[in-house]
Design a protein around this motif. Sequence first.
Motif, PDB file in Angstrom:
ATOM      1  N   TYR A   7     -10.786   5.316 -32.795  1.00  0.00           N
ATOM      2  CA  TYR A   7     -10.570   5.960 -31.496  1.00  0.00           C
ATOM      3  C   TYR A   7     -10.828   7.465 -31.561  1.00  0.00           C
ATOM      4  CZ  TYR A   7      -8.263   7.480 -27.207  1.00  0.00           C
ATOM      5  OH  TYR A   7      -7.982   8.060 -25.994  1.00  0.00           O
ATOM      6  N   PHE A   8     -10.549   8.082 -32.693  1.00  0.00           N
ATOM      7  CA  PHE A   8     -10.716   9.534 -32.826  1.00  0.00           C
ATOM      8  C   PHE A   8     -12.099   9.931 -33.344  1.00  0.00           C
ATOM      9  CE2 PHE A   8      -6.008   9.117 -33.319  1.00  0.00           C
ATOM     10  CZ  PHE A   8      -5.671   9.758 -32.134  1.00  0.00           C
ATOM     11  N   GLU A   9     -12.974   8.965 -33.591  1.00  0.00           N
ATOM     12  CA  GLU A   9     -14.329   9.265 -34.058  1.00  0.00           C
ATOM     13  C   GLU A   9     -15.160   9.853 -32.920  1.00  0.00           C
ATOM     14  OE1 GLU A   9     -15.361   8.918 -37.275  1.00  0.00           O
ATOM     15  OE2 GLU A   9     -13.291   8.321 -37.682  1.00  0.00           O
TER      16      GLU A   9
ATOM     17  N   GLY B  18       1.075  10.859 -44.556  1.00  0.00           N
ATOM     18  CA  GLY B  18       1.848  11.454 -45.624  1.00  0.00           C
ATOM     19  C   GLY B  18       3.286  10.982 -45.587  1.00  0.00           C
ATOM     20  N   ASN B  19       4.139  11.698 -46.297  1.00  0.00           N
ATOM     21  CA  ASN B  19       5.530  11.295 -46.422  1.00  0.00           C
ATOM     22  C   ASN B  19       6.413  11.791 -45.290  1.00  0.00           C
ATOM     23  OD1 ASN B  19       4.981   9.970 -48.829  1.00  0.00           O
ATOM     24  ND2 ASN B  19       5.328  11.813 -50.047  1.00  0.00           N
ATOM     25  N   THR B  20       5.938  12.692 -44.483  1.00  0.00           N
ATOM     26  CA  THR B  20       6.731  13.218 -43.388  1.00  0.00           C
ATOM     27  C   THR B  20       6.401  12.492 -42.101  1.00  0.00           C
ATOM     28  OG1 THR B  20       7.309  15.180 -42.128  1.00  0.00           O
ATOM     29  CG2 THR B  20       5.064  15.069 -42.919  1.00  0.00           C
ATOM     30  N   ASP B  21       7.399  12.330 -41.259  1.00  0.00           N
ATOM     31  CA  ASP B  21       7.133  11.679 -39.981  1.00  0.00           C
ATOM     32  C   ASP B  21       6.821  12.700 -38.900  1.00  0.00           C
ATOM     33  OD1 ASP B  21      10.566  10.908 -38.909  1.00  0.00           O
ATOM     34  OD2 ASP B  21       9.598  12.793 -39.383  1.00  0.00           O
ATOM     35  N   ALA B  22       6.949  13.976 -39.204  1.00  0.00           N
ATOM     36  CA  ALA B  22       6.631  15.064 -38.275  1.00  0.00           C
ATOM     37  C   ALA B  22       7.372  14.910 -36.953  1.00  0.00           C
ATOM     38  CB  ALA B  22       5.117  15.153 -38.051  1.00  0.00           C
ATOM     39  N   GLY B  23       8.500  14.241 -36.975  1.00  0.00           N
ATOM     40  CA  GLY B  23       9.265  14.037 -35.761  1.00  0.00           C
ATOM     41  C   GLY B  23       8.749  12.903 -34.904  1.00  0.00           C
ATOM     42  N   LEU B  24       7.825  12.115 -35.437  1.00  0.00           N
ATOM     43  CA  LEU B  24       7.250  11.005 -34.678  1.00  0.00           C
ATOM     44  C   LEU B  24       8.216   9.834 -34.609  1.00  0.00           C
ATOM     45  CD1 LEU B  24       3.693  10.901 -36.282  1.00  0.00           C
ATOM     46  CD2 LEU B  24       4.284  11.818 -34.040  1.00  0.00           C
ATOM     47  N   THR B  25       8.192   9.120 -33.489  1.00  0.00           N
ATOM     48  CA  THR B  25       8.898   7.854 -33.426  1.00  0.00           C
ATOM     49  C   THR B  25       8.058   6.821 -34.173  1.00  0.00           C
ATOM     50  OG1 THR B  25       7.810   7.105 -31.405  1.00  0.00           O
ATOM     51  CG2 THR B  25       9.829   8.426 -31.139  1.00  0.00           C
ATOM     52  N   ASP B  26       8.672   5.702 -34.511  1.00  0.00           N
ATOM     53  CA  ASP B  26       7.919   4.637 -35.180  1.00  0.00           C
ATOM     54  C   ASP B  26       6.756   4.171 -34.307  1.00  0.00           C
ATOM     55  OD1 ASP B  26       9.613   4.733 -37.364  1.00  0.00           O
ATOM     56  OD2 ASP B  26      10.806   3.006 -36.728  1.00  0.00           O
ATOM     57  N   SER B  27       6.981   4.077 -33.005  1.00  0.00           N
ATOM     58  CA  SER B  27       5.927   3.629 -32.083  1.00  0.00           C
ATOM     59  C   SER B  27       4.775   4.625 -32.019  1.00  0.00           C
ATOM     60  CB  SER B  27       6.504   3.416 -30.679  1.00  0.00           C
ATOM     61  OG  SER B  27       7.456   2.385 -30.684  1.00  0.00           O
ATOM     62  N   GLN B  28       5.093   5.915 -31.987  1.00  0.00           N
ATOM     63  CA  GLN B  28       4.047   6.933 -31.958  1.00  0.00           C
ATOM     64  C   GLN B  28       3.237   6.905 -33.251  1.00  0.00           C
ATOM     65  OE1 GLN B  28       6.498  10.329 -31.296  1.00  0.00           O
ATOM     66  NE2 GLN B  28       6.405  10.166 -29.070  1.00  0.00           N
ATOM     67  N   ARG B  29       3.928   6.780 -34.369  1.00  0.00           N
ATOM     68  CA  ARG B  29       3.245   6.737 -35.662  1.00  0.00           C
ATOM     69  C   ARG B  29       2.316   5.528 -35.731  1.00  0.00           C
ATOM     70  NH1 ARG B  29       3.253   5.407 -41.099  1.00  0.00           N
ATOM     71  NH2 ARG B  29       3.080   7.184 -42.475  1.00  0.00           N
ATOM     72  N   GLU B  30       2.817   4.371 -35.304  1.00  0.00           N
ATOM     73  CA  GLU B  30       1.989   3.166 -35.324  1.00  0.00           C
ATOM     74  C   GLU B  30       0.773   3.322 -34.414  1.00  0.00           C
ATOM     75  OE1 GLU B  30       2.256  -1.642 -34.545  1.00  0.00           O
ATOM     76  OE2 GLU B  30       3.884  -0.383 -33.807  1.00  0.00           O
ATOM     77  N   ALA B  31       0.981   3.857 -33.214  1.00  0.00           N
ATOM     78  CA  ALA B  31      -0.128   4.039 -32.276  1.00  0.00           C
ATOM     79  C   ALA B  31      -1.183   4.976 -32.851  1.00  0.00           C
ATOM     80  CB  ALA B  31       0.388   4.564 -30.936  1.00  0.00           C
ATOM     81  N   LEU B  32      -0.754   6.069 -33.451  1.00  0.00           N
ATOM     82  CA  LEU B  32      -1.699   7.016 -34.036  1.00  0.00           C
ATOM     83  C   LEU B  32      -2.474   6.394 -35.189  1.00  0.00           C
ATOM     84  CD1 LEU B  32       0.518  10.208 -33.931  1.00  0.00           C
ATOM     85  CD2 LEU B  32      -1.650   9.893 -32.713  1.00  0.00           C
ATOM     86  N   LEU B  33      -1.789   5.639 -36.021  1.00  0.00           N
ATOM     87  CA  LEU B  33      -2.475   4.996 -37.143  1.00  0.00           C
ATOM     88  C   LEU B  33      -3.457   3.932 -36.668  1.00  0.00           C
ATOM     89  CD1 LEU B  33       0.437   4.700 -39.723  1.00  0.00           C
ATOM     90  CD2 LEU B  33      -1.564   6.187 -39.848  1.00  0.00           C
ATOM     91  N   VAL B  34      -3.078   3.149 -35.667  1.00  0.00           N
ATOM     92  CA  VAL B  34      -3.999   2.145 -35.117  1.00  0.00           C
ATOM     93  C   VAL B  34      -5.212   2.840 -34.512  1.00  0.00           C
ATOM     94  CG1 VAL B  34      -4.277   0.436 -33.270  1.00  0.00           C
ATOM     95  CG2 VAL B  34      -2.293   0.320 -34.787  1.00  0.00           C
ATOM     96  N   ALA B  35      -4.979   3.907 -33.755  1.00  0.00           N
ATOM     97  CA  ALA B  35      -6.089   4.642 -33.146  1.00  0.00           C
ATOM     98  C   ALA B  35      -7.026   5.195 -34.221  1.00  0.00           C
ATOM     99  CB  ALA B  35      -5.554   5.772 -32.269  1.00  0.00           C
TER     100      ALA B  35
END
Length: 72
Positions: A25-27, A3-20
């Motif tokens: 990875y979350f399946e 979504g449009n909010t970063d929820a306080g995530l760093t860019d690296s955390q956001r990228e890692a979560l999206l890649v996962a």
Amino acid sequence: SLGNTDAGLTDSQREALLVALETGYFEEPRNATLDEVAAELDISQPAAGGLLRRGIRRLIISSLLTKSKAPE
């Protein structure tokens, strides 16, 4: 997308979560290992695990704790 909010995530955390998420990875069962997520991010497995844990923690705090303290 988170979504449009970063929820306080760093860019690296956001990228890692999206890649996962994108690699499965979350399946259940998992379609990707932490090693595969780390390889996609070009970082070590411990670094990838740390990014995911910290990112998930921030999402929980932002999503669940913030809303539970909001006035009704």
